[in-house]
Scaffold this motif. Structure first.
Motif, mmCIF file in Angstrom:
data_model
loop_
_atom_site.group_PDB
_atom_site.id
_atom_site.type_symbol
_atom_site.label_atom_id
_atom_site.label_comp_id
_atom_site.label_asym_id
_atom_site.label_seq_id
_atom_site.Cartn_x
_atom_site.Cartn_y
_atom_site.Cartn_z
ATOM 1 N N GLY A 33 -1.935 -0.181 -9.037
ATOM 2 C CA GLY A 33 -3.293 0.370 -9.122
ATOM 3 C C GLY A 33 -3.330 1.575 -8.195
ATOM 4 O O GLY A 33 -2.310 1.892 -7.575
ATOM 5 N N PRO A 34 -4.488 2.213 -8.072
ATOM 6 C CA PRO A 34 -4.556 3.385 -7.196
ATOM 7 C C PRO A 34 -4.189 3.012 -5.751
ATOM 8 O O PRO A 34 -4.771 2.085 -5.181
ATOM 9 C CB PRO A 34 -6.030 3.836 -7.283
ATOM 10 C CG PRO A 34 -6.605 3.102 -8.446
ATOM 11 C CD PRO A 34 -5.780 1.872 -8.688
ATOM 12 N N GLY A 35 -3.181 3.688 -5.213
ATOM 13 C CA GLY A 35 -2.797 3.449 -3.808
ATOM 14 C C GLY A 35 -2.028 2.155 -3.577
ATOM 15 O O GLY A 35 -1.746 1.794 -2.435
ATOM 16 N N VAL A 36 -1.686 1.432 -4.654
ATOM 17 C CA VAL A 36 -0.945 0.159 -4.508
ATOM 18 C C VAL A 36 0.237 0.164 -5.476
ATOM 19 O O VAL A 36 0.074 0.497 -6.653
ATOM 20 C CB VAL A 36 -1.847 -1.060 -4.813
ATOM 21 C CG1 VAL A 36 -1.074 -2.362 -4.617
ATOM 22 C CG2 VAL A 36 -3.087 -1.050 -3.933
ATOM 23 N N LEU A 37 1.423 -0.206 -4.971
ATOM 24 C CA LEU A 37 2.616 -0.173 -5.832
ATOM 25 C C LEU A 37 3.569 -1.300 -5.456
ATOM 26 O O LEU A 37 3.392 -1.958 -4.423
ATOM 27 C CB LEU A 37 3.318 1.189 -5.697
ATOM 28 C CG LEU A 37 4.131 1.459 -4.424
ATOM 29 C CD1 LEU A 37 5.051 2.652 -4.647
ATOM 30 C CD2 LEU A 37 3.246 1.701 -3.214
ATOM 31 N N ALA A 55 9.776 10.930 -5.146
ATOM 32 C CA ALA A 55 9.833 9.463 -5.193
ATOM 33 C C ALA A 55 8.471 8.846 -5.454
ATOM 34 O O ALA A 55 8.371 7.716 -5.932
ATOM 35 C CB ALA A 55 10.405 8.911 -3.880
ATOM 36 N N THR A 56 7.394 9.594 -5.130
ATOM 37 C CA THR A 56 6.064 9.040 -5.368
ATOM 38 C C THR A 56 5.620 9.243 -6.825
ATOM 39 O O THR A 56 4.579 8.764 -7.239
ATOM 40 C CB THR A 56 5.019 9.690 -4.427
ATOM 41 O OG1 THR A 56 4.980 11.090 -4.724
ATOM 42 C CG2 THR A 56 5.377 9.488 -2.968
ATOM 43 N N LEU A 104 0.851 -1.191 0.000
ATOM 44 C CA LEU A 104 0.000 0.000 0.000
ATOM 45 C C LEU A 104 0.886 1.240 0.000
ATOM 46 O O LEU A 104 1.938 1.264 0.662
ATOM 47 C CB LEU A 104 -0.878 0.017 1.247
ATOM 48 C CG LEU A 104 -1.880 -1.128 1.396
ATOM 49 C CD1 LEU A 104 -2.554 -1.070 2.762
ATOM 50 C CD2 LEU A 104 -2.919 -1.046 0.272
ATOM 51 N N GLU A 105 0.438 2.248 -0.708
ATOM 52 C CA GLU A 105 1.149 3.532 -0.712
ATOM 53 C C GLU A 105 1.331 4.037 0.723
ATOM 54 O O GLU A 105 2.374 4.598 1.084
ATOM 55 C CB GLU A 105 0.325 4.541 -1.520
ATOM 56 C CG GLU A 105 0.929 5.923 -1.580
ATOM 57 C CD GLU A 105 0.066 6.903 -2.393
ATOM 58 O OE1 GLU A 105 -1.086 6.559 -2.719
ATOM 59 O OE2 GLU A 105 0.565 8.002 -2.696
ATOM 60 N N ALA A 106 0.331 3.768 1.571
ATOM 61 C CA ALA A 106 0.382 4.225 2.965
ATOM 62 C C ALA A 106 1.617 3.677 3.678
ATOM 63 O O ALA A 106 2.304 4.412 4.389
ATOM 64 C CB ALA A 106 -0.884 3.796 3.696
ATOM 65 N N ASN A 107 1.909 2.371 3.497
ATOM 66 C CA ASN A 107 3.050 1.766 4.200
ATOM 67 C C ASN A 107 4.379 2.087 3.547
ATOM 68 O O ASN A 107 5.420 2.129 4.198
ATOM 69 C CB ASN A 107 2.890 0.242 4.272
ATOM 70 C CG ASN A 107 1.716 -0.166 5.120
ATOM 71 O OD1 ASN A 107 1.287 0.607 5.988
ATOM 72 N ND2 ASN A 107 1.182 -1.352 4.871
ATOM 73 N N ASN A 108 4.360 2.281 2.224
ATOM 74 C CA ASN A 108 5.611 2.535 1.503
ATOM 75 C C ASN A 108 6.022 4.002 1.600
ATOM 76 O O ASN A 108 7.208 4.315 1.642
ATOM 77 C CB ASN A 108 5.449 2.130 0.031
ATOM 78 C CG ASN A 108 6.778 2.110 -0.716
ATOM 79 O OD1 ASN A 108 7.503 1.127 -0.675
ATOM 80 N ND2 ASN A 108 7.115 3.213 -1.391
ATOM 81 N N PHE A 109 5.021 4.911 1.626
ATOM 82 C CA PHE A 109 5.334 6.344 1.608
ATOM 83 C C PHE A 109 4.688 7.127 2.760
ATOM 84 O O PHE A 109 5.381 7.721 3.570
ATOM 85 C CB PHE A 109 4.861 6.982 0.290
ATOM 86 C CG PHE A 109 5.676 6.595 -0.922
ATOM 87 C CD1 PHE A 109 7.066 6.652 -0.889
ATOM 88 C CD2 PHE A 109 5.060 6.207 -2.111
ATOM 89 C CE1 PHE A 109 7.812 6.321 -2.020
ATOM 90 C CE2 PHE A 109 5.802 5.879 -3.234
ATOM 91 C CZ PHE A 109 7.178 5.936 -3.191
#
Ligand code: FA5
Length: 352
Positions: A171-175, A161-162, A145-150
């Motif tokens: 997908g949206p919010g997932v990388l 970096a994002t 999840l973008e939340a945990n990575n950034f």
């Protein structure tokens, strides 16, 4: 030969008794022995012929002649069996002796045994060094999840970096995670301090040149407890550098910026390639003539990371570090191009 059939048979038996053993011993193959046997006991064999004449023997002599015939027949059969065993044994001995290979030699493996990939070795060495210092080993997902990575790590929403240039978005919010620092977030959300954790894994970025690959590996480590200070960070990383590169390896901390640490630093070690026996360094191509080589990023965990993971920043402090595994492997084995590590060319891999 006499006219008396009994005498005639007895003479025949005597003659045969003397000759059959010689014939059997002269036979050196099973076939020759069977032929010799047939010449005695076959349809037209000498003993068979004699037996045929038993009818002509007067009744009073028949018993004693019969006994002699039977006795000779038994001798013939047992001599035959004995000789057959001897021939078979000799044949086996000859066969064993003539084998073109030595059964006592140890076996040869069908293909050369492989070995661990240089990146696996380096990863195991790094994890081993921290495990010996008491760190636990954890893992985290590559799709994150973008939340945990950034976000929870304190990256501002407009951080470069994002940007699409740097990250592979699923997908949206997932990388695909861009670093192993996501493990900090996951572990701090899941466990209460004190924490001392290391984690190795694959990470992805939109990078591609001789020292940067779109897929590479990092080791993340962090420690959270009451009253953790920068000196513990220095102590742990100095001990790690000495373990990996030898005792008395010089280590220096250079100020640097990462959103999730404050203060942040990059760690250099004294160049391992141009060190002289007296410990001084003359500078070389690999350390860009500075005598120092960067090996990792680190710092004191930013209070915002604690807030985002439910840890009281007033009570706890901690440090974190991130090491590029390819970087360590390239330094250790003097590998000029990162892509060599992923092409899996056996001519390259066989050198390690
Ligand atoms: C980070 O990724 C931070 N998460 C490290 C960190 C952790 C700092 C904890 C502080 C506290 P950086 O972007 O500098 O930092 O990458 C760390 C290392 O990964 C680099 O030193 C480099 O060795 C390696 N690296 C970065 N990009 C690539 C790439 N494309 N290919 C190979 N190695 C890379």
């Amino acid at each position: 030969m006499s006219e008396n059939p009994a005498t005639e048979i007895e003479e025949g038996l005597q003659k045969l008794g003397a000759s059959f053993r010689q014939a059997f011993s002269a036979a050196t193959t099973e076939q020759a022995l069977r032929e010799a046997h047939a010449r005695v006991l076959g349809k037209k064999g000498e003993l068979t012929q004699l037996l045929r004449r038993m009818g002509a023997v007067p009744a009073d002599a028949r018993k004693s002649v019969g006994e002699k015939v039977n006795a000779l027949r038994e001798q013939v059969e047992s001599a035959f069996a004995e000789r057959l065993t001897a021939i078979e044994n000799a044949r086996r001995q000859a066969e064993l002796g003539a084998r073109p290979y030595d059964l006592t030699l140890p076996g040869r493996s069908p293909a050369p045994r492989g070995h661990l990939h240089p990146l696996t070795r380096v990863k195991d060495d790094i994890l081993g060094a921290f495990r010996d210092l008491g760190f636990a080993i954890a893992s985290g997902p590559e799709v994150e999840l973008e939340a945990n990575n950034f976000t929870k790590l304190g990256f501002p929403p407009d951080h470069p970096a994002t940007d699409m240039q740097d990250s592979f978005w699923v997908g949206p919010g997932v990388l695909l995670r861009t670093h192993t620092s996501n493990v900090q977030i996951r572990e701090m959300l899941a466990h209460k301090p004190p924490l001392a954790v290391v984690s190795a894994g694959t990470v992805y970025r939109r990078d591609d040149d001789v020292t940067h690959s779109p897929m590479f590996h990092q080791v993340e480590g962090f420690l959270v407890d009451e009253r953790v200070s920068f000196s513990e960070l220095k102590g742990v990383l100095t001990s790690f550098a000495e373990r990996l590169y030898g005792p008395n390896t010089p280590v220096r901390f250079r100020p640097s910026y990462f959103p999730f640490v404050e203060p942040g630093a990059e760690v250099d070690i004294g160049c391992v390639f141009c060190v002289r026996p007296d410990g001084t360094r003359e500078g070389c191509r690999l350390c860009k003539h500075t005598g120092w080589i960067e090996i990792l990023g680190c710092g004191m965990i930013h209070p915002v990371v604690f807030e985002n993971t439910g840890i009281d920043p007033e009570r706890y402090s901690g440090f974190a570090f991130g090491i590029g595994i390819e970087r360590v492997a390239m330094l250790r084995y003097d590998i000029p191009d990162i892509r060599l590590l992923f092409e899996n060319d056996p001519r390259f891999l066989a050198q390690f």
